[in-house]
Scaffold this motif. Structure first.
Motif, PDB file in Angstrom:
ATOM      1  N   VAL A 103       0.836  -1.202   0.000  1.00  0.00           N
ATOM      2  CA  VAL A 103       0.000   0.000   0.000  1.00  0.00           C
ATOM      3  C   VAL A 103       0.869   1.251   0.000  1.00  0.00           C
ATOM      4  O   VAL A 103       0.667   2.177  -0.805  1.00  0.00           O
ATOM      5  CB  VAL A 103      -0.943   0.010   1.222  1.00  0.00           C
ATOM      6  CG1 VAL A 103      -1.640   1.368   1.352  1.00  0.00           C
ATOM      7  CG2 VAL A 103      -1.975  -1.092   1.123  1.00  0.00           C
ATOM      8  N   TYR A 104       1.851   1.292   0.909  1.00  0.00           N
ATOM      9  CA  TYR A 104       2.713   2.468   1.003  1.00  0.00           C
ATOM     10  C   TYR A 104       3.487   2.695  -0.300  1.00  0.00           C
ATOM     11  O   TYR A 104       3.674   3.848  -0.729  1.00  0.00           O
ATOM     12  CB  TYR A 104       3.683   2.314   2.175  1.00  0.00           C
ATOM     13  CG  TYR A 104       3.042   2.478   3.536  1.00  0.00           C
ATOM     14  CD1 TYR A 104       2.355   3.648   3.869  1.00  0.00           C
ATOM     15  CD2 TYR A 104       3.120   1.474   4.497  1.00  0.00           C
ATOM     16  CE1 TYR A 104       1.766   3.806   5.119  1.00  0.00           C
ATOM     17  CE2 TYR A 104       2.535   1.618   5.749  1.00  0.00           C
ATOM     18  CZ  TYR A 104       1.857   2.790   6.052  1.00  0.00           C
ATOM     19  OH  TYR A 104       1.275   2.944   7.288  1.00  0.00           O
ATOM     20  N   ILE A 105       3.932   1.622  -0.920  1.00  0.00           N
ATOM     21  CA  ILE A 105       4.682   1.761  -2.169  1.00  0.00           C
ATOM     22  C   ILE A 105       3.779   2.284  -3.281  1.00  0.00           C
ATOM     23  O   ILE A 105       4.162   3.174  -4.055  1.00  0.00           O
ATOM     24  CB  ILE A 105       5.300   0.404  -2.581  1.00  0.00           C
ATOM     25  CG1 ILE A 105       6.416   0.029  -1.596  1.00  0.00           C
ATOM     26  CG2 ILE A 105       5.865   0.467  -4.001  1.00  0.00           C
ATOM     27  CD1 ILE A 105       6.940  -1.373  -1.771  1.00  0.00           C
ATOM     28  N   ALA A 106       2.557   1.762  -3.364  1.00  0.00           N
ATOM     29  CA  ALA A 106       1.615   2.214  -4.394  1.00  0.00           C
ATOM     30  C   ALA A 106       1.310   3.704  -4.233  1.00  0.00           C
ATOM     31  O   ALA A 106       1.296   4.453  -5.230  1.00  0.00           O
ATOM     32  CB  ALA A 106       0.337   1.395  -4.334  1.00  0.00           C
ATOM     33  N   ILE A 107       1.085   4.135  -3.014  1.00  0.00           N
ATOM     34  CA  ILE A 107       0.793   5.550  -2.763  1.00  0.00           C
ATOM     35  C   ILE A 107       2.021   6.407  -3.068  1.00  0.00           C
ATOM     36  O   ILE A 107       1.917   7.498  -3.645  1.00  0.00           O
ATOM     37  CB  ILE A 107       0.316   5.749  -1.317  1.00  0.00           C
ATOM     38  CG1 ILE A 107      -1.067   5.107  -1.135  1.00  0.00           C
ATOM     39  CG2 ILE A 107       0.263   7.233  -0.952  1.00  0.00           C
ATOM     40  CD1 ILE A 107      -1.594   5.154   0.276  1.00  0.00           C
ATOM     41  N   SER A 108       3.196   5.923  -2.689  1.00  0.00           N
ATOM     42  CA  SER A 108       4.436   6.650  -2.976  1.00  0.00           C
ATOM     43  C   SER A 108       4.639   6.800  -4.482  1.00  0.00           C
ATOM     44  O   SER A 108       5.001   7.878  -4.974  1.00  0.00           O
ATOM     45  CB  SER A 108       5.629   5.915  -2.349  1.00  0.00           C
ATOM     46  OG  SER A 108       6.835   6.563  -2.672  1.00  0.00           O
ATOM     47  N   ASN A 109       4.392   5.712  -5.221  1.00  0.00           N
ATOM     48  CA  ASN A 109       4.513   5.784  -6.684  1.00  0.00           C
ATOM     49  C   ASN A 109       3.556   6.813  -7.265  1.00  0.00           C
ATOM     50  O   ASN A 109       3.927   7.595  -8.162  1.00  0.00           O
ATOM     51  CB  ASN A 109       4.215   4.413  -7.302  1.00  0.00           C
ATOM     52  CG  ASN A 109       5.299   3.390  -7.015  1.00  0.00           C
ATOM     53  OD1 ASN A 109       6.428   3.740  -6.678  1.00  0.00           O
ATOM     54  ND2 ASN A 109       4.958   2.116  -7.147  1.00  0.00           N
ATOM     55  N   LEU A 110       2.324   6.817  -6.775  1.00  0.00           N
ATOM     56  CA  LEU A 110       1.323   7.768  -7.252  1.00  0.00           C
ATOM     57  C   LEU A 110       1.769   9.195  -6.988  1.00  0.00           C
ATOM     58  O   LEU A 110       1.697  10.065  -7.875  1.00  0.00           O
ATOM     59  CB  LEU A 110      -0.021   7.488  -6.579  1.00  0.00           C
ATOM     60  CG  LEU A 110      -1.136   8.522  -6.815  1.00  0.00           C
ATOM     61  CD1 LEU A 110      -1.463   8.643  -8.292  1.00  0.00           C
ATOM     62  CD2 LEU A 110      -2.389   8.155  -6.018  1.00  0.00           C
ATOM     63  N   GLU A 111       2.231   9.450  -5.783  1.00  0.00           N
ATOM     64  CA  GLU A 111       2.648  10.811  -5.421  1.00  0.00           C
ATOM     65  C   GLU A 111       3.823  11.280  -6.273  1.00  0.00           C
ATOM     66  O   GLU A 111       3.888  12.454  -6.672  1.00  0.00           O
ATOM     67  CB  GLU A 111       2.990  10.869  -3.932  1.00  0.00           C
ATOM     68  CG  GLU A 111       1.767  10.755  -3.032  1.00  0.00           C
ATOM     69  CD  GLU A 111       2.095  10.661  -1.558  1.00  0.00           C
ATOM     70  OE1 GLU A 111       1.201  10.919  -0.732  1.00  0.00           O
ATOM     71  OE2 GLU A 111       3.256  10.323  -1.224  1.00  0.00           O
ATOM     72  N   GLN A 112       4.726  10.372  -6.579  1.00  0.00           N
ATOM     73  CA  GLN A 112       5.870  10.738  -7.425  1.00  0.00           C
ATOM     74  C   GLN A 112       5.420  11.079  -8.845  1.00  0.00           C
ATOM     75  O   GLN A 112       5.921  12.025  -9.458  1.00  0.00           O
ATOM     76  CB  GLN A 112       6.888   9.597  -7.451  1.00  0.00           C
ATOM     77  CG  GLN A 112       7.636   9.402  -6.147  1.00  0.00           C
ATOM     78  CD  GLN A 112       8.395  10.647  -5.724  1.00  0.00           C
ATOM     79  OE1 GLN A 112       9.076  11.285  -6.528  1.00  0.00           O
ATOM     80  NE2 GLN A 112       8.268  11.011  -4.462  1.00  0.00           N
ATOM     81  N   LEU A 113       4.457  10.328  -9.362  1.00  0.00           N
ATOM     82  CA  LEU A 113       3.937  10.625 -10.699  1.00  0.00           C
ATOM     83  C   LEU A 113       3.197  11.962 -10.716  1.00  0.00           C
ATOM     84  O   LEU A 113       3.313  12.735 -11.678  1.00  0.00           O
ATOM     85  CB  LEU A 113       2.993   9.501 -11.152  1.00  0.00           C
ATOM     86  CG  LEU A 113       3.655   8.201 -11.631  1.00  0.00           C
ATOM     87  CD1 LEU A 113       2.612   7.114 -11.834  1.00  0.00           C
ATOM     88  CD2 LEU A 113       4.411   8.447 -12.943  1.00  0.00           C
ATOM     89  N   LEU A 114       2.448  12.249  -9.679  1.00  0.00           N
ATOM     90  CA  LEU A 114       1.702  13.509  -9.625  1.00  0.00           C
ATOM     91  C   LEU A 114       2.647  14.701  -9.586  1.00  0.00           C
ATOM     92  O   LEU A 114       2.368  15.755 -10.172  1.00  0.00           O
ATOM     93  CB  LEU A 114       0.788  13.515  -8.391  1.00  0.00           C
ATOM     94  CG  LEU A 114      -0.345  12.478  -8.378  1.00  0.00           C
ATOM     95  CD1 LEU A 114      -1.141  12.574  -7.084  1.00  0.00           C
ATOM     96  CD2 LEU A 114      -1.263  12.653  -9.583  1.00  0.00           C
ATOM     97  N   VAL A 115       3.773  14.537  -8.912  1.00  0.00           N
ATOM     98  CA  VAL A 115       4.750  15.624  -8.813  1.00  0.00           C
ATOM     99  C   VAL A 115       5.339  15.949 -10.183  1.00  0.00           C
ATOM    100  O   VAL A 115       5.681  17.096 -10.472  1.00  0.00           O
ATOM    101  CB  VAL A 115       5.864  15.249  -7.805  1.00  0.00           C
ATOM    102  CG1 VAL A 115       7.050  16.198  -7.923  1.00  0.00           C
ATOM    103  CG2 VAL A 115       5.326  15.269  -6.389  1.00  0.00           C
ATOM    104  N   THR A 116       5.454  14.934 -11.056  1.00  0.00           N
ATOM    105  CA  THR A 116       6.062  15.154 -12.383  1.00  0.00           C
ATOM    106  C   THR A 116       5.078  15.724 -13.395  1.00  0.00           C
ATOM    107  O   THR A 116       5.474  16.131 -14.485  1.00  0.00           O
ATOM    108  CB  THR A 116       6.608  13.823 -12.928  1.00  0.00           C
ATOM    109  OG1 THR A 116       5.526  12.894 -13.103  1.00  0.00           O
ATOM    110  CG2 THR A 116       7.653  13.230 -11.984  1.00  0.00           C
ATOM    111  N   MET A 117       3.778  15.777 -13.066  1.00  0.00           N
ATOM    112  CA  MET A 117       2.780  16.314 -13.991  1.00  0.00           C
ATOM    113  C   MET A 117       2.903  17.829 -14.106  1.00  0.00           C
ATOM    114  O   MET A 117       3.294  18.510 -13.160  1.00  0.00           O
ATOM    115  CB  MET A 117       1.368  15.970 -13.508  1.00  0.00           C
ATOM    116  CG  MET A 117       0.972  14.523 -13.651  1.00  0.00           C
ATOM    117  SD  MET A 117      -0.748  14.298 -13.045  1.00  0.00           S
ATOM    118  CE  MET A 117      -1.009  12.573 -13.409  1.00  0.00           C
TER     119      MET A 117
END
Length: 579
Positions: A96-110
């Motif tokens: 769960v933590y990894i999935a959320i971390s991945n999402l947050e990293q992608l959002l930062v690059t948008m």
């Protein structure tokens, strides 16, 4: 008199798959398959609204599974099965933590347009509030380290529990006791000689095993310090933030305690003169009966419901329902650890409470305490969330609710005691409990605080940790006791909680806050509604902010805490005047 046969056992049949371990493990495997799929999706694209809802549902299922695991630890389940289950749950939380971390990293690059479009697609307001999508959010390195730290700390907590549970204490030449059994004998046996013997043998055993516990504690603290170094924060910062209070408020609370420590110390000294055989840390902390007062389980439930009805009828009815629906397991069993716990099942709208009821006032108090936790869980928001309860639940708030219940109950019993001797006995128990919350736990906080400072320079060996434990207790008790306990840091699981560093001070905070709340209950109009709103706001706003919003009181100022301490001083004065 109630016997263990008459004491209630909880109903686990409607949770997970009851005691069918194979089905429970299959369910965990099913959640794992879905989580791996979500984690893989989170690596290549921002999760869609439907995927976020699925992730939220997975979080709730994992939470329920973890609570059920704690229930299983008191049942006849093989240790290897428990180890496998908690290992699976820890791994699921990591996914769960990894999935959320991945999402947050992608959002930062948008870019702004992409991010705005993605936000518009999200219908759950909690999701946007909980995700860290700002450019200045935590770096990928910080998130990777945090995920690694969580998983490793969870493994070390489990190692501590396994090592502790495998300890055998030779309490008699031909009889060995488990850690839980030895603790119960040392702190609850009605005969002082047997308490003393069990305490001595337990400490001898812990001393022989102290090196491995020192290694576990050193590793856990080292991991946290390294994580804090990467994040460039102080070791206490994360704890204060997760508890919804500021350092100023914590200092204000401790200042109120310290300014009245002489009154508490004087009471201990006076007790020592009257009872020269009970001036040790061990006897002060014991919950053994010191008089004739006893209370059956059914009587305790009646008194708890009656005491709460005067403040909030909803609380009283809630307790009745919890008992009748099979939420409470009060039967003493060797598989149960010392004390008690309340396991929340937020999604199901239920809780499960475990304790070993023995007709003592202390076990009745524990029952009230755990019911207070269950009441708090009942008030919490059940809407979709991307956070685990562990990350949202402020321990300061949780302990305020539970200790509020037990304080209301104890004060009610004192007021309604028909004989002066009984009133004095119960009042004495209450004062000694305050010494635990305000002196013993103060010692634990001092110990943790200094251990973190020293650990920055390197690992401490077992003897150094024992010395630090004794030094901290002496300071907290004003050097009033004959002797102290060098192994407190091994005995209490609170020092080894993976998700909650500095677990101890929330008890002191909650104790004084509950006393202050009880005073407000006598003065505030619509206190019941305000208190419910305070609890239901857990995790949405910091506790300090919620308290100011609902009661218009600034907890960073000394007045509230000093007033709470004066209630304890009045208890001591009342005790001294009773014949």
């Amino acid at each position: 008199m109630d016997t263990s046969i008459l004491l209630p056992r909880w109903n686990l049949d409607n949770l997970q798959n009851g005691l069918d371990i194979e089905k429970f493990e299959n369910q965990l495997s099913s959640i794992k398959e879905k989580m791996i799929e979500l984690e893989e999706d989170s690596k290549v694209a921002a999760l869609k609204p439907s995927e976020l809802l699925t992730l939220s549902q997975m979080i709730k299922q994992i939470e329920s599974a973890e609570s059920f695991y704690y229930c299983l630890t008191t049942e006849e389940v093989e240790p290897f099965q428990l180890t496998s289950i908690i290992g699976s749950i820890s791994k699921l939380k990591s996914h769960v933590y990894i999935a959320i971390s991945n999402l947050e990293q992608l959002l930062v690059t948008m870019n702004e347009a992409q991010l705005s479009e993605w936000k518009k697609s999200i219908e759950e307001p909690n999701f946007l509030q909980e995700l860290e999508v700002e450019k200045e959010g935590p770096s990928k390195q910080e998130k990777v380290i945090s995920t690694f730290a969580r998983e490793t700390l969870s493994g070390l907590e489990d190692l501590y529990i396994q090592v502790r549970n495998h300890i055998k204490v030779r309490i008699e030449p031909d009889k060995e006791a488990s850690f839980a059994e030895a603790m119960k004998m040392a702190f609850s046996h009605p005969e002082q000689s047997k308490r003393t013997h069990a305490f001595k043998e337990l400490n001898n055993t812990l001393e022989s095993q102290s090196n491995i516990f020192a290694s576990i504690y050193n590793q856990m603290t080292g991991i946290r310090l390294n994580e804090n170094k990467v994040k460039e924060v102080d070791y206490l910062d994360g704890s204060l933030k997760s508890n919804g209070i500021s350092k100023t408020t914590l200092d204000a609370m401790w200042t109120a305690v310290d300014s009245n420590i002489q009154e508490l110390s004087n009471w201990v000294k006076k007790k020592e003169k009257a009872e020269t055989d009970q001036n040790s840390w061990h006897e002060l902390m014991t919950s053994s009966p010191k008089g004739s007062f006893s209370i059956t389980f059914s009587q305790a439930v009646d008194e708890i419901t009656t005491s709460l009805a005067a403040i909030d009828p909803d609380m009283s009815e809630f307790v009745k329902a919890a008992i009748s629906k099979g939420w409470v397991d009060a039967e003493p069993r060797t598989s149960k650890s010392p004390g008690g716990f309340c396991a929340p099942f937020i999604q199901e709208g239920e809780s499960r409470i475990s304790l070993s009821y023995d007709n003592s006032l202390d076990s009745a108090r524990r029952l009230a305490h755990e019911l207070g936790h269950a009441w708090h869980y009942k008030q919490m928001d059940t809407s979709s969330s991307l956070r685990f309860l562990d990350d949202a639940l402020e321990m300061t708030m949780a302990e305020s609710s539970s200790i509020f219940f037990e304080t209301v109950f104890i004060d009610h019993v004192i007021r309604n005691a028909k004989e002066a001797a009984a009133k004095k006995e119960i009042l004495r128990s209450k004062i000694e409990l305050s010494l635990n919350y305000l002196m013993s736990i103060r010692g634990a906080f001092l110990f943790e605080n200094e251990f973190y400072e020293l650990r920055k320079k390197g690992q401490l060996n077992a003897k150094q940790i024992e010395g630090l434990s004794l030094k901290s207790q002496k300071k907290a008790f004003g050097s009033t006791l004959r002797d102290y306990d060098p192994f407190v840091w091994i005995k209490y699981v609170q020092f080894y909680q993976a998700n909650v560093p500095f677990y101890n001070y929330p008890y002191s905070f909650g104790y004084l806050l509950s006393i202050g709340l009880l005073e407000l209950a006598k003065e505030e109009e619509h206190f019941d509604r305000k208190f419910q709103k305070l609890l239901s706001g857990t995790g949405k706003l910091p506790l300090e902010q919620l308290f100011k919003e609902h009661f218009h009181i600034d907890l960073s100022q000394p007045h509230f805490w000093e007033r709470a301490m004066q209630n304890i001083i009045r208890d001591i004065e009342q005790y001294n005047h009773l014949q």
